[in-house]
Design a protein around this motif. Structure first.
Motif, PDB file in Angstrom:
ATOM      1  N   LYS A   4     -35.002  -8.113  47.968  1.00 41.16           N
ATOM      2  CA  LYS A   4     -33.717  -8.811  47.863  1.00 41.16           C
ATOM      3  C   LYS A   4     -33.979 -10.279  47.546  1.00 41.16           C
ATOM      4  O   LYS A   4     -34.802 -10.922  48.174  1.00 41.16           O
ATOM      5  CB  LYS A   4     -32.949  -8.678  49.177  1.00 41.16           C
ATOM      6  CG  LYS A   4     -31.580  -9.274  49.108  1.00 41.16           C
ATOM      7  CD  LYS A   4     -30.750  -8.912  50.294  1.00 41.16           C
ATOM      8  CE  LYS A   4     -29.396  -9.558  50.157  1.00 41.16           C
ATOM      9  NZ  LYS A   4     -28.385  -8.866  50.868  1.00 41.16           N
ATOM     10  N   ARG A   5     -33.260 -10.765  46.562  1.00 41.35           N
ATOM     11  CA  ARG A   5     -33.376 -12.170  46.194  1.00 41.35           C
ATOM     12  C   ARG A   5     -32.058 -12.868  46.473  1.00 41.35           C
ATOM     13  O   ARG A   5     -31.012 -12.244  46.454  1.00 41.35           O
ATOM     14  CB  ARG A   5     -33.700 -12.306  44.705  1.00 41.35           C
ATOM     15  CG  ARG A   5     -35.056 -11.773  44.355  1.00 41.35           C
ATOM     16  CD  ARG A   5     -35.338 -11.969  42.898  1.00 41.35           C
ATOM     17  NE  ARG A   5     -34.472 -11.093  42.125  1.00 41.35           N
ATOM     18  CZ  ARG A   5     -34.140 -11.295  40.858  1.00 41.35           C
ATOM     19  NH1 ARG A   5     -34.573 -12.342  40.220  1.00 41.35           N
ATOM     20  NH2 ARG A   5     -33.357 -10.448  40.220  1.00 41.35           N
ATOM     21  N   VAL A   7     -29.374 -15.752  45.277  1.00 45.42           N
ATOM     22  CA  VAL A   7     -28.921 -16.525  44.119  1.00 45.42           C
ATOM     23  C   VAL A   7     -28.362 -17.839  44.645  1.00 45.42           C
ATOM     24  O   VAL A   7     -27.522 -17.844  45.543  1.00 45.42           O
ATOM     25  CB  VAL A   7     -27.848 -15.745  43.330  1.00 45.42           C
ATOM     26  CG1 VAL A   7     -27.285 -16.600  42.203  1.00 45.42           C
ATOM     27  CG2 VAL A   7     -28.425 -14.449  42.786  1.00 45.42           C
ATOM     28  N   TYR A  13     -30.619 -17.944  34.503  1.00 47.94           N
ATOM     29  CA  TYR A  13     -30.784 -16.518  34.219  1.00 47.94           C
ATOM     30  C   TYR A  13     -30.607 -16.265  32.733  1.00 47.94           C
ATOM     31  O   TYR A  13     -29.785 -16.915  32.075  1.00 47.94           O
ATOM     32  CB  TYR A  13     -29.745 -15.687  34.991  1.00 47.94           C
ATOM     33  CG  TYR A  13     -30.038 -15.602  36.452  1.00 47.94           C
ATOM     34  CD1 TYR A  13     -30.784 -14.548  36.975  1.00 47.94           C
ATOM     35  CD2 TYR A  13     -29.600 -16.586  37.322  1.00 47.94           C
ATOM     36  CE1 TYR A  13     -31.074 -14.480  38.325  1.00 47.94           C
ATOM     37  CE2 TYR A  13     -29.891 -16.522  38.673  1.00 47.94           C
ATOM     38  CZ  TYR A  13     -30.622 -15.468  39.169  1.00 47.94           C
ATOM     39  OH  TYR A  13     -30.920 -15.407  40.501  1.00 47.94           O
ATOM     40  N   LEU A  58     -28.503  -9.809  39.882  1.00 48.39           N
ATOM     41  CA  LEU A  58     -29.706  -9.229  40.473  1.00 48.39           C
ATOM     42  C   LEU A  58     -30.071  -7.879  39.853  1.00 48.39           C
ATOM     43  O   LEU A  58     -31.086  -7.301  40.220  1.00 48.39           O
ATOM     44  CB  LEU A  58     -29.522  -9.091  41.987  1.00 48.39           C
ATOM     45  CG  LEU A  58     -29.322 -10.416  42.722  1.00 48.39           C
ATOM     46  CD1 LEU A  58     -29.074 -10.168  44.211  1.00 48.39           C
ATOM     47  CD2 LEU A  58     -30.507 -11.345  42.528  1.00 48.39           C
TER      48      LEU A  58
END
Length: 69
Positions: A4-5, A7, A13, A58
């Motif tokens: 999990k990242r 933002v 991006y 994501l």
């Protein structure tokens, strides 16, 4: 294992696919149901804005994070 990242504002991006471009996160907001959305501006045209779900950012089939070198 899925990682999990988070933002955060200022991240860049790249939209994958035709007409993609580079987008910068300018704000993170939650809607009434608690879903997070990112307001973004196009790097080469800052007047072009879009808002999309953080989950879309994501998704590796839609976007990749631009890592500064």
């Amino acid at each position: 294992m899925r990682r999990k990242r988070e933002v955060v504002e200022g991240q860049m991006y790249r939209k994958l696919g035709p007409g993609g471009g580079i987008w910068e996160v300018v704000a993170i907001r939650k809607d009434g149901l608690g879903t997070q959305h990112a307001q973004m501006k196009r790097a080469d045209d800052p007047k072009t804005l879009k808002t999309l779900a953080v989950a879309a950012l994501l998704d590796p089939s839609q976007f990749e994070m631009v890592v500064e070198q």
